[in-house]
Design a protein around this motif. Structure first.
Motif, PDB file in Angstrom:
ATOM      1  N   ASP A  24       0.880  -1.101  -0.071  1.00  0.00           N
ATOM      2  CA  ASP A  24       0.033  -0.002  -0.032  1.00  0.00           C
ATOM      3  C   ASP A  24       0.689   1.323   0.130  1.00  0.00           C
ATOM      4  O   ASP A  24       0.719   2.243   0.878  1.00  0.00           O
ATOM      5  N   LEU A  74      -8.112  -8.531   5.234  1.00  0.00           N
ATOM      6  CA  LEU A  74      -7.205  -7.885   5.753  1.00  0.00           C
ATOM      7  C   LEU A  74      -5.886  -8.192   5.426  1.00  0.00           C
ATOM      8  O   LEU A  74      -4.814  -7.484   5.772  1.00  0.00           O
ATOM      9  N   VAL A 119     -15.427  -8.837  10.663  1.00  0.00           N
ATOM     10  CA  VAL A 119     -14.807  -7.461   9.902  1.00  0.00           C
ATOM     11  C   VAL A 119     -14.658  -7.588   8.376  1.00  0.00           C
ATOM     12  O   VAL A 119     -14.771  -6.724   7.705  1.00  0.00           O
ATOM     13  N   GLU A 120     -14.374  -8.694   7.857  1.00  0.00           N
ATOM     14  CA  GLU A 120     -13.917  -8.955   6.562  1.00  0.00           C
ATOM     15  C   GLU A 120     -15.213  -9.261   5.725  1.00  0.00           C
ATOM     16  O   GLU A 120     -15.120  -9.408   4.470  1.00  0.00           O
ATOM     17  N   ASP A 121     -16.345  -9.576   6.341  1.00  0.00           N
ATOM     18  CA  ASP A 121     -17.482 -10.033   5.688  1.00  0.00           C
ATOM     19  C   ASP A 121     -17.960  -9.403   4.497  1.00  0.00           C
ATOM     20  O   ASP A 121     -18.109 -10.009   3.630  1.00  0.00           O
ATOM     21  N   ASP A 122     -18.149  -8.079   4.548  1.00  0.00           N
ATOM     22  CA  ASP A 122     -18.405  -7.391   3.335  1.00  0.00           C
ATOM     23  C   ASP A 122     -17.111  -6.277   2.825  1.00  0.00           C
ATOM     24  O   ASP A 122     -17.134  -5.427   2.176  1.00  0.00           O
ATOM     25  N   ALA A 123     -16.155  -6.710   3.361  1.00  0.00           N
ATOM     26  CA  ALA A 123     -14.748  -5.818   2.997  1.00  0.00           C
ATOM     27  C   ALA A 123     -13.882  -6.665   2.534  1.00  0.00           C
ATOM     28  O   ALA A 123     -13.703  -7.914   2.201  1.00  0.00           O
ATOM     29  N   LYS A 124     -12.720  -5.786   1.873  1.00  0.00           N
ATOM     30  CA  LYS A 124     -11.578  -6.454   1.581  1.00  0.00           C
ATOM     31  C   LYS A 124     -10.846  -7.392   2.420  1.00  0.00           C
ATOM     32  O   LYS A 124     -10.749  -6.872   3.767  1.00  0.00           O
TER      33      LYS A 124
END
Length: 177
Positions: free
Chosen positions: A81, A168, A161-166
């Motif tokens: 990143d 980790l 936390v990762e359910d609907d996200a990128k």
């Protein structure tokens, strides 16, 4: 069990923040202080080896791709990143230190890859062993069943936390050049 510094932290804040959930505050604060503890030890271990955190991170990603430990700089910048220009400057310094080299991509000689040198691999493995030792020492207070329970509970939290996200963390099996 005897109270720890986090219990004292929660006790301090509870009268000031009456809606504070002491259990949640205890969980989150403990995760935070343990992470900070490990980061502090990692910084010291890296400094002992003459590495900065960002150098370790570059070597770590190169180590993760497996032999021959090389990858396109654009992909490395994405994983870290980091802006490509910033990475280029840092890679220049790492090349001067002998940790990495730039090699032509065998599939396309016009492209350069960043490759971990033997020196870079050696210092990375040494740092990994030191960091791993500290992690093992911290977890050693737990029984095998407690470790399994803790990892399962933390996995559930990561899933939430990762359910609907990128994700980790990167998907290591898909790495490589």
């Amino acid at each position: 069990m005897q109270p720890d510094s986090v219990d004292r932290h929660v006790a301090h804040w509870l009268p000031r923040l009456p809606h504070l959930d002491p259990v949640i505050e205890g969980i989150v604060t403990r995760m935070s202080v343990l992470t900070r503890y490990l980061k502090s030890h990692r910084r010291a271990d890296l400094a002992e080896r003459g590495l900065k955190q960002w150098e370790y991170d570059v070597l770590h990603y190169l180590g993760a791709v497996g032999p021959p430990h090389r990858v396109a700089p654009s992909l490395l910048a994405e994983w870290l990143d980091m802006h490509p220009a910033t990475l280029t400057s840092r890679l220049d310094r790492m090349e001067e230190a002998g940790y990495i080299t730039r090699v032509h991509d065998p599939a396309d000689r016009r492209r350069l890859l960043v490759a971990q040198t033997e020196k870079g691999h050696s210092v990375w493995r040494s740092a990994m062993n030191a960091v791993s030792g500290e992690e093992h020492a911290m977890v050693a207070v737990l029984s095998e069943s407690e470790r399994e329970l803790l990892t399962g509970l933390l996995r559930r939290m990561v899933h939430a936390v990762e359910d609907d996200a990128k994700p980790l963390l990167p998907d290591w099996p898909n790495l490589g050049s």
